[in-house]
Write an enzyme that holds these catalytic residues in place. Structure first.
Site, PDB file in Angstrom:
ATOM      1  N   ASP A  80       0.804  -1.235   0.000  1.00 42.70           N
ATOM      2  CA  ASP A  80       0.000   0.000   0.000  1.00 42.70           C
ATOM      3  C   ASP A  80       0.831   1.277   0.000  1.00 42.70           C
ATOM      4  O   ASP A  80       1.982   1.310   0.406  1.00 42.70           O
ATOM      5  CB  ASP A  80      -0.977   0.008   1.184  1.00 42.70           C
ATOM      6  CG  ASP A  80      -0.283  -0.122   2.536  1.00 42.70           C
ATOM      7  OD1 ASP A  80       0.756  -0.795   2.614  1.00 42.70           O
ATOM      8  OD2 ASP A  80      -0.778   0.470   3.511  1.00 42.70           O
ATOM      9  N   GLU A 138      -0.768  -1.954   5.117  1.00 42.38           N
ATOM     10  CA  GLU A 138       0.122  -1.905   6.289  1.00 42.38           C
ATOM     11  C   GLU A 138      -0.033  -0.589   7.036  1.00 42.38           C
ATOM     12  O   GLU A 138       0.119  -0.536   8.240  1.00 42.38           O
ATOM     13  CB  GLU A 138       1.582  -2.084   5.846  1.00 42.38           C
ATOM     14  CG  GLU A 138       2.567  -2.290   7.009  1.00 42.38           C
ATOM     15  CD  GLU A 138       2.844  -1.030   7.815  1.00 42.38           C
ATOM     16  OE1 GLU A 138       2.954  -1.137   9.056  1.00 42.38           O
ATOM     17  OE2 GLU A 138       2.936   0.060   7.234  1.00 42.38           O
TER      18      GLU A 138
END
Ligand SMILES: [Zn+2]
Ligand SMILES: [Zn+2]
Length: 393
Positions: A80, A138
């Site tokens: 991400d 995350e």
């Protein structure tokens, strides 16, 4: 053999850079990494791997089977990006407005794809399995937790896990590996203090929530100075406070929110318990009441001894003993910690700063970038550690 491996990783450098730049150009926010997941899946499929998607929403899992039964090692990368408008002027800067790979997860994903390729070609050299885990979210979404909820640690059961973070706090060429506590837990709380409103001229008629908040703020810091060892590391932080309406009105409510970070699970629990007791004592003494919402977030990240030694040896072979350090624990948090709560493993840091090339900005900065030579170093270290683990397991 060692040089052959180094050579194989080096030969992959341009491909690693191309992958990273592609991910960098099309960053996606946590739990929405659909394009990234597609690219990862396609790459692994092209290698010839079985791939499962939709694990933990947008997570992708690939499996490399060795030449016979054995242990299963998880290698993990996060996919991400962050809600930041990129300000760099590189040709491969973000094409997605307001979204930027400003933490290096584009590099992590590229590294793991490269490592997958090299491990796949070596699959007859080891027994057991490599589980390639590309996780979403995350950056605060606990993507690792949701992947575990969807069974990522089973079928086959994961015996150990490795992960890395490119890190611009350290210069390119340095690797930091540390046993035990490496990164902090991160809990959040929201506290609502309730008093009773009234005219500012008549304090005896009200219960001043702002005065109570003042006592609460200073008292909570005594958790750090008086409740835990001077050698222990912990943070209690209030980052937001809201209350009151006008100069001449007694505030009937104040809402405070903040975070708690520790490197030790016992201290984490102690702070949460003592926080509630201190609030109860102070707020009731001033005739107020309160509600506390305390949310346990990412756990502390703890590296296991044997897996840390394994990575340490791999790092020494990659960059030389003089370039492997044991940095102090970080008070930031990382959701790899969810995996390492369940299986032994090691999470390490690969230096990626190079001020000469302008790569010196901290993570989550709008000018963040890293030296792509670090992709090769990260990949080589991970590859060596994985092969050593499955050869000795
Ligand atoms: Zn980050
Ligand atoms: Zn990160």
């Amino acid at each position: 053999m060692a040089d052959e491996l180094k050579g194989d990783v080096l030969a992959l450098k341009e491909e690693l850079i191309a992958l990273r730049r592609d991910f960098h150009m099309y960053p996606e926010l946590g739990m929405r990494e659909t394009r990234t997941a597609e690219k990862v899946k396609a790459y692994l499929n092209d290698l010839g791997l079985d791939v499962t998607t939709g694990i933990g929403q947008t997570g992708v899992v690939g499996l490399i089977e060795g030449n016979g039964p054995g242990k299963t090692l998880m290698l993990r990368a996060d996919m991400d990006a962050l809600p930041i408008q990129e300000k760099t002027d590189v040709a491969y800067r973000s094409k997605n407005d307001g979204i930027m790979h400003a933490c290096g997860h584009d590099g992590h994903t590229a590294i793991l794809l490269g490592v997958a390729k090299l491990l796949y070609t070596r699959r007859n050299d080891f027994s057991g399995n490599i589980k390639l885990v590309f996780q979403p979210g995350e950056e605060g979404y606990a993507g690792a937790f949701f992947m575990m909820h969807d069974g990522v640690l089973e079928n086959p059961t994961v015996d150990a896990a490795l992960g890395l973070h490119l890190f611009t706090t350290f210069p390119l060429g340095l690797i930091s590996v540390r046993e035990g506590a490496v990164m902090s837990s991160a809990d959040l709380f929201s506290l609502t203090i309730k008093g009773r409103g009234g005219h500012g001229a008549h304090p005896e008629g009200g219960v001043d929530a702002i005065l109570i908040a003042g006592h609460v703020i200073t008292s909570l810091q005594s958790l750090i100075s008086r409740e835990i060892s001077a050698q222990a590391a912990a943070v209690v932080h209030i980052g937001k406070i809201q209350g009151g309406t006008a100069e001449n009105i007694i505030a009937d409510q104040v809402v405070l929110s903040g975070s708690v970070r520790t490197l030790d699970e016992k201290i984490r629990t102690l702070i949460a318990d003592r926080m509630d007791q201190i609030l109860k004592g102070i707020i009731s003494a001033f005739r107020g009441s309160y509600t506390l919402n305390y949310t346990r977030g990412y756990p502390g990240l703890i590296n296991e001894t044997v897996m840390t030694e394994l990575v340490g040896k791999a790092a020494v072979k990659t960059v030389g003993p003089e370039n492997v350090i044991e940095a102090i624990p970080l008070m930031g948090s990382e959701d790899m910690a969810f995996f390492l709560e369940k299986v032994p493993g090691c999470f390490f840091f690969v230096g990626a700063a190079n001020p000469d090339k302008g790569f010196s900005h901290p993570h989550h900065h709008e000018l963040f970038n890293f030296d792509e030579d670090a992709l090769v170093i990260g990949a080589e270290t991970l590859l060596r550690a994985a092969l050593d683990y499955l050869k000795t397991a």
